[in-house]
Scaffold this active site. Structure first.
Site, PDB file in Angstrom:
ATOM      1  N   ASN A   1      -5.894 -32.292 -12.002  1.00  7.13           N
ATOM      2  CA  ASN A   1      -4.467 -32.321 -12.363  1.00  7.13           C
ATOM      3  C   ASN A   1      -3.814 -33.654 -12.007  1.00  7.13           C
ATOM      4  OD1 ASN A   1      -4.181 -32.157  -9.616  1.00  7.13           O
ATOM      5  ND2 ASN A   1      -3.247 -30.120  -9.590  1.00  7.13           N
TER       6      ASN A   1
ATOM      7  N   GLY B   1      -3.858 -36.912  -4.732  1.00  2.00           N
ATOM      8  CA  GLY B   1      -5.024 -37.761  -4.483  1.00  2.00           C
ATOM      9  C   GLY B   1      -5.931 -37.991  -5.674  1.00  2.00           C
TER      10      GLY B   1
ATOM     11  N   ALA C   1     -11.578 -29.594  -6.152  1.00  2.00           N
ATOM     12  CA  ALA C   1     -10.121 -29.495  -6.202  1.00  2.00           C
ATOM     13  C   ALA C   1      -9.613 -28.544  -5.129  1.00  2.00           C
ATOM     14  CB  ALA C   1      -9.700 -28.985  -7.584  1.00  2.00           C
ATOM     15  N   ALA C   2      -8.751 -29.044  -4.251  1.00  2.00           N
ATOM     16  CA  ALA C   2      -8.211 -28.215  -3.179  1.00  2.00           C
ATOM     17  C   ALA C   2      -7.102 -28.981  -2.480  1.00  2.00           C
ATOM     18  CB  ALA C   2      -9.301 -27.877  -2.163  1.00  2.00           C
TER      19      ALA C   2
ATOM     20  N   ASN D   1      -3.834 -22.131  -3.921  1.00  6.91           N
ATOM     21  CA  ASN D   1      -4.615 -23.224  -4.518  1.00  6.91           C
ATOM     22  C   ASN D   1      -6.090 -23.144  -4.155  1.00  6.91           C
ATOM     23  OD1 ASN D   1      -3.026 -25.341  -6.073  1.00  6.91           O
ATOM     24  ND2 ASN D   1      -1.693 -24.890  -4.348  1.00  6.91           N
TER      25      ASN D   1
ATOM     26  N   TYR E   1      -5.770 -23.718   6.410  1.00  8.29           N
ATOM     27  CA  TYR E   1      -6.690 -24.552   5.626  1.00  8.29           C
ATOM     28  C   TYR E   1      -8.138 -24.115   5.869  1.00  8.29           C
ATOM     29  CZ  TYR E   1      -9.749 -28.473   4.532  1.00  8.29           C
ATOM     30  OH  TYR E   1     -10.789 -29.223   4.062  1.00  8.29           O
TER      31      TYR E   1
ATOM     32  N   ASN F   1     -16.133 -35.677   8.701  1.00  8.04           N
ATOM     33  CA  ASN F   1     -15.023 -36.535   8.267  1.00  8.04           C
ATOM     34  C   ASN F   1     -15.436 -37.514   7.163  1.00  8.04           C
ATOM     35  OD1 ASN F   1     -14.318 -35.411  10.911  1.00  8.04           O
ATOM     36  ND2 ASN F   1     -12.472 -36.628  10.667  1.00  8.04           N
TER      37      ASN F   1
ATOM     38  N   HIS G   1      -5.211 -39.761   7.333  1.00  7.41           N
ATOM     39  CA  HIS G   1      -6.530 -39.863   7.947  1.00  7.41           C
ATOM     40  C   HIS G   1      -6.654 -41.138   8.772  1.00  7.41           C
ATOM     41  CE1 HIS G   1      -7.639 -36.861   4.814  1.00  7.41           C
ATOM     42  NE2 HIS G   1      -8.171 -36.341   5.894  1.00  7.41           N
TER      43      HIS G   1
ATOM     44  N   GLY H   1      -3.870 -28.731  17.648  1.00  4.79           N
ATOM     45  CA  GLY H   1      -4.993 -28.175  16.889  1.00  4.79           C
ATOM     46  C   GLY H   1      -6.178 -29.109  16.710  1.00  4.79           C
TER      47      GLY H   1
END
Ligand code: UFG
Length: 332
Positions: free
Chosen positions: A32, A36, A75-76, A93, A142, A171, A190, A284
């Site tokens: 879409n 990002g 996609a997320a 999503n 998440y 990562n 990030h 967290g």
């Protein structure tokens, strides 16, 4: 293989599309172009369909137009903090849209998928390195949304013969070795791209979130896995996927680097002193997360080409230096 890649214009997805095209696969990207995704990041050899996974009719229509052998599902939404304040968006999503994608796949006879999962599905594990048999106890919406999809894949493999692999990334970092693809997110959150904004003159300093962790230098340790290594893993996973089988792998280098070590690597690579300010812990953040990648190394015969942090930061710097405004710098 003919492969349908959701999120193929995004950071990890675009590197993976290039890897698949280079290996002779026929790729269609479905993206879409928000959060990002960038048109300029899509390999010329792939076809791009601009659309949202929430549009089930478009997804199924596209999948039914041609025979696809497999799906890669990138996609997320992936901002951990945002997921805490907006859980419904994340479940919608990341979970609902994936269920709907799988329904379309089933209807169109597409029976293989590789899914971008995360080490965040383990939550705050008491030990490192992380093996796949640790309990999955995610601590954020998440992480829970990604784990929920793993369950859906596992159940689908058992019920209707779906072949699925969940790749639990550590990562993702770095950029294409030739500097032509890289990380471009707005807002950026990030560590490596934020550090590199300092030598680019886009920020004055980097904050170190927490210096009192029970780690050798008091800062958090993470396993930085190069995005091109991740791309190779995806290709190996889809090429070896058997129907009806659910597989899951930790994907990291097996080594951790602390926040201070990453900043030091960036100082060496850029020649800039990169001022760092010690700040309170970010909520967290587990102290230490790095993979035991022996399962994927053994089963997929994979070795990371970038096992150390320095060359990873070097490729990231090549990208950011050449594209200080990300893909908006392309062609300028
Ligand atoms: N950090 C700082 N200063 C900053 C930004 C980050 O000290 O300005 C620290 C963080 O506290 C953490 C480390 O740098 O200790 C790495 O932080 P990132 O935000 O780059 O990455 P995370 O490890 O928090 O999370 C990443 C992805 C998530 C994914 C997770 C595990 O962002 O999507 O890895 O897969 F869930």
């Amino acid at each position: 293989m003919r492969i349908f890649v959701t999120g193929g214009a995004g950071y990890v997805g675009s590197h993976c599309v290039r890897e698949l095209c280079g290996a002779g696969h026929d790729v269609m990207v479905f993206d879409n172009l928000t959060s990002g995704g960038h048109r300029e990041a899509v390999d010329d050899r792939a076809t791009l369909v601009v659309g949202d996974l929430a549009n089930a009719e478009l997804v199924q229509g596209t999948l039914s137009e041609d025979h696809f052998d497999a799906v890669m599902h990138f996609a997320a939404m992936l901002n951990v903090n945002e997921s805490v304040s907006e859980p419904l968006r994340y479940y919608h999503n990341n979970v609902s849209n994936t269920v709907s994608l799988l329904q379309s796949m089933k209807a169109c006879g597409v029976e293989k998928i590789v899914f971008s999962s995360t080490c965040a599905t383990y939550g705050e594990p008491p030990v490192a390195p992380l093996t796949e048999d640790l309990p999955q106890e995610p601590i954020t919406p998440y992480g829970r949304s990604k784990l929920a999809v793993e369950w859906v894949l596992r159940d689908s493999a058992a019920a209707w013969g779906l072949g699925a692999t969940a790749l639990r990334y550590f990562n993702a970092s770095g950029a294409a070795a030739d500097g032509s693809l890289g990380e471009d997110r707005d807002p950026e959150y990030h560590l490596i791209p934020l550090i590199l904004q300092v030598p680019l003159g886009q920020r004055d300093h980097i904050k170190i979130f927490g210096t009192d962790y029970p780690t050798p230098d008091g800062t958090c340790v993470r396993d930085y896995i190069h995005v091109e290594d991740l791309a190779v893993v995806h290709r190996l996973a889809i090429e070896s996927q058997a129907p009806g089988e659910f597989r899951f792998y930790n994907v990291g280098t097996g080594h951790g680097a602390s926040v201070r070590e990453v900043i030091d690597a960036a100082r060496k690579v850029t020649g800039h002193d990169i001022p760092a300010i010690e700040a309170p812990r970010r909520e967290g953040d587990p102290a230490e997360l790095y993979a035991d990648p022996s399962k994927i190394m053994r089963e997929l015969a994979w070795q990371p080409a970038y096992p150390n942090i320095m060359p990873i930061v070097e490729t990231a710097w090549n990208w950011h230096k050449a594209h200080p405004q990300g893909y908006a710098s392309v062609g300028r």
